[in-house]
Design an enzyme around this catalytic site. Structure first.
Site, PDB file in Angstrom:
ATOM      1  N   GLU A 167       0.837  -1.197   0.000  1.00  0.00           N
ATOM      2  CA  GLU A 167       0.000   0.000   0.000  1.00  0.00           C
ATOM      3  C   GLU A 167       0.876   1.253   0.000  1.00  0.00           C
ATOM      4  O   GLU A 167       1.694   1.450   0.895  1.00  0.00           O
ATOM      5  CB  GLU A 167      -0.895  -0.022   1.251  1.00  0.00           C
ATOM      6  N   ASP A 218      -4.621  -0.192   9.794  1.00  0.00           N
ATOM      7  CA  ASP A 218      -5.724   0.696  10.181  1.00  0.00           C
ATOM      8  C   ASP A 218      -6.938   0.401   9.289  1.00  0.00           C
ATOM      9  O   ASP A 218      -6.911  -0.517   8.476  1.00  0.00           O
ATOM     10  CB  ASP A 218      -5.293   2.171  10.071  1.00  0.00           C
ATOM     11  N   ASP A 236      -1.498  -1.138   5.689  1.00  0.00           N
ATOM     12  CA  ASP A 236      -1.404  -0.588   7.037  1.00  0.00           C
ATOM     13  C   ASP A 236      -2.400  -1.260   7.975  1.00  0.00           C
ATOM     14  O   ASP A 236      -3.440  -1.750   7.553  1.00  0.00           O
ATOM     15  CB  ASP A 236      -1.680   0.927   7.013  1.00  0.00           C
ATOM     16  N   ASP A 269      -8.208   1.995   6.761  1.00  0.00           N
ATOM     17  CA  ASP A 269      -7.934   2.148   5.333  1.00  0.00           C
ATOM     18  C   ASP A 269      -7.210   0.926   4.791  1.00  0.00           C
ATOM     19  O   ASP A 269      -7.535   0.416   3.724  1.00  0.00           O
ATOM     20  CB  ASP A 269      -7.061   3.385   5.095  1.00  0.00           C
TER      21      ASP A 269
END
Ligand code: 2B7
Length: 659
Positions: free
Chosen positions: A440, A515, A513, A517
């Site tokens: 990412e 998180d 990541d 997202d």
């Protein structure tokens, strides 16, 4: 009951059941957890058969604290009168004669699931004890059996009655109650799994409209709700609605088709969604047929023909137009198809395909007649038009996709085409050893490129969020640069032209990541693989990389933690005066850190992605990726724990690393 002497036949009977204890695998396939649950399904199938044939409407299943399971149905009650030739009560025959079900079955039932009702005696032979209570003619009867293998002499007793059939007393109940304790000397693990049992019972409730199935797990404390009741008046129509949770239906109504030709009964429930995938789930005698077979072939042929004829009749297709294909008509379709068949023949690798040739014309005839009636009905015209219009658009998209795919294929033939410009490839020549990291963001991609071992690790950075494929046609997916790069890098082609033979990497590792997202990007990529490269997942090539969440440092000493529990451990072991860094993204790590924590095969954590249950994954994918927010939020809050590392267990050194 009058006392009676054992005959030669009885002795043979007992020998029969001994064989089951000697070779359990021959009768139930395996003595693993699967085989254990098979015991329960055999008994449940008998109860469901009694209901499916119209004699019962209640089935309850209870898992008891002592490890035993019981099943009750409010049907006719197993026969207690003496068997005409064996001269022993019907119940005793059912539980002590191998394959007795076959004899009972053909005259008592038209249709039967499972192993055609032959299983009751097998369950008896593989249980430490089994009791059957029959409630019939206002009388409560009982018979008990035990099994054991003497560890010293090896002598086997299998399914022996502890005494004759007893009359317990009077009763107002009807039906049969069977309770058994699986033998822990036969099975590796004798604990039933609550969710496995619940899921199958719910499925059976959908497949058997109106039958109330109650499931109680008494091993769960009473204070928690340990009883679940499944009952669906809409049957498979309710099943389709459930499968479409989170999808947006094209139209609210569900097409329900039902009929019978000769001895074959068939039902179909259909609802279209605004999506582009086909979800067809088929069953024969309550058994899932993931590999399809003659019932599916008959259904598809009839469905396609009816809709093409209709499209021409109402002028949506003109004379010059080609017919629409079956696939065009099945885009966005969710369908449950069931057939009840005498003597079903299951074929294929996993016995998941129906082979009976007589079923195809029968199902085709039922669906044709029912579908024509449905299409002729004035109140269905709007839905019918919406279906045909959607199929016409699907045909156009398919043509566009074919062109785009040919282009992608041409490109992938040229090794270093400009499309893979972003890809930092590796030098290793053995594809099995090579790894593709899908990373990412450009900055993390940069770190990964510098940190990797270029001998076997390739990096493909993704810019921003990839296209959410759940809501897109194949041609749009192929028009997306990120996905084109990915397809080209993998070398496999896509969808119908997908082939593992040309796969260039043994491991495809998603690195995003930790998180929300990142989770979203991960889900989009998984959806892409699930929809268009399923074999990549089923063959175990897809992994999720797990970067650490925290860095705990004191002087030269650095510890990484992948969840809050590990963080606790790390801070305790390192002692006072440490600094704590919480990584917000992969981009915050320098190349060395990224290598050490996330890419080095001897250190990193990887989770292999698997598909356990296609129906469940399909539903979850939609919930997580579809456009309805509510089911997604519910699911995430129920199941997701972004700070947990339990599942990420792969810490084995897989390769020699070192930059
Ligand atoms: C194929 C064999 C096993 N059977 C009958 C009749 C009713 C009946 C059963 C059953 C599981 C746990 C509670 C037929 C069929 C034997 O023959 S098995 N109910 N329920 C069951 O096993 N439930 C039957 C004809 C007339 N009267 C009763």
């Amino acid at each position: 009951m009058a006392s009676r002497s054992y005959t030669a036949e009885d002795i043979q009977v007992l020998e029969g059941l001994e064989a089951v204890r000697m070779r359990p695998g021959m009768y139930i396939g395996t003595t693993s957890a699967r085989g254990l649950h098979h015991l329960l399904w055999e008994i449940v199938d008998n109860a469901i058969d009694e209901a499916a044939n119209g004699f019962a409407n209640e089935v309850s299943v209870t898992l008891h604290k002592d490890g035993s399971a019981s099943v009750y149905d409010n049907g006719r009650g197993m026969p207690v009168d003496n068997h005409p030739t064996l001269g022993i009560p019907g119940v005793e025959v059912i539980f002590t004669v191998l394959h007795a079900g076959g004899k009972f079955n053909s005259k008592n039932y038209d249709y039967s699931g499972g192993l055609h009702g032959v299983g009751a005696s097998v369950v008896n032979a593989l249980s430490k004890w089994l009791t059957v209570d029959v409630f019939l003619n206002w009388t409560h009867y009982r018979m008990s059996f035990t099994s054991r293998t003497d560890p010293r002499t090896g002598k086997i007793e299998a399914g022996k009655p502890t005494g004759p059939l007893e009359t317990v007393g009077n009763t107002r109940k009807k039906g049969t109650l069977v309770r058994f304790l699986p033998d822990d000397e036969i099975f590796e693990d004798v604990r039933f799994n609550t969710e496995t049992v619940a899921r199958r019972l719910q499925e059976l409730a959908y497949l058997n409209r109106g039958v109330q199935i109650t499931f109680t797990d008494e091993r769960i404390p009473e204070a928690e709700n340990r009883t679940r009741v499944f009952r669906y008046e809409g049957g498979i129509a309710d099943f389709v609605r459930y499968l479409n949770t989170g999808k947006t239906p094209l139209r609210e109504d569900i097409i329900f088709l039902e009929g019978r030709r000769d001895t074959i009964i068939c039902q179909a429930a259909i609802q279209y969604t605004d999506g582009y995938t086909e979800s067809l789930f088929s069953y024969v005698n309550n058994i899932n047929t993931p590999e399809g077979g003659t019932h599916e072939t008959g259904f598809k042929a009839a469905f396609t023909k009816c809709l093409n004829d209709y499209a021409r009749r109402v002028g949506l297709l003109k004379e010059k137009d080609n017919n629409l294909s079956g696939e065009d008509f099945r885009e966005g379709l969710t369908c449950v198809l069931t057939a009840m068949v005498k003597n079903p023949q299951f074929e294929g690798q996993t016995k998941g395909r129906l082979g009976n040739s007589e079923v195809r014309p029968a199902v085709e005839a039922v669906i044709t007649q029912q579908m024509q009636d449905w299409l002729d009905n004035l109140k269905n015209q709007d839905t019918a038009t919406a279906i045909v219009t959607k199929a016409i658009r699907a045909a156009q998209a398919r043509e566009a996709a074919r062109k785009a795919r040919d282009n992608t294929r041409k490109v992938s033939a040229l090794e270093a085409a400009p499309l893979v410009g972003k890809l930092a490839s590796c030098t290793g020549r053995k594809w099995e050893d090579n790894e593709l990291f899908i990373v990412e963001g450009d900055s993390a991609g940069g770190s990964a490129k510098q940190g990797r071992d270029r001998r076997f690790q390739a990096i493909l950075p993704l810019r921003g969020k990839p296209l959410n494929v759940e809501k897109k046609h194949l041609d749009q997916v192929l028009g997306n640069e990120e996905f084109r790069s990915l397809i080209t890098a993998l070398g496999t082609g896509i969808d119908e032209s997908f082939s593992l033979d040309s796969l260039k990497y043994g491991k495809v590792i998603i690195l995003s990541d930790a998180d929300q997202d990142g989770a979203h990007i991960r889900a989009i990529l998984l959806t892409f693989f699930f929809r268009y490269m399923k074999d990549l997942i089923t063959n175990g090539h897809v992994y999720i990389g797990m970067p650490p969440l925290y860095k705990v440092q004191k002087g030269q000493k650095i510890l990484y933690a992948y969840d809050d529990r590990e963080l606790n451990k790390a801070t305790r072991s390192i002692g006072k005066g440490y600094t704590l860094q919480r990584y917000k993204g992969l981009g915050e790590m320098n190349p060395e850190q990224l290598w050490e924590t996330t890419m080095d095969p001897s250190q990193r954590k990887l989770m292999r992605v698997s598909i356990e249950d296609a129906a469940l994954v399909d539903r979850l994918t939609t919930i997580l990726m579809g456009d309805k927010v509510e089911p997604r939020r519910d699911y995430i809050s129920e199941h997701a724990d972004f700070n947990r590392a339990d599942d990420f267990a792969d810490r084995r050194p897989e390769q020699e690393g070192g930059v």
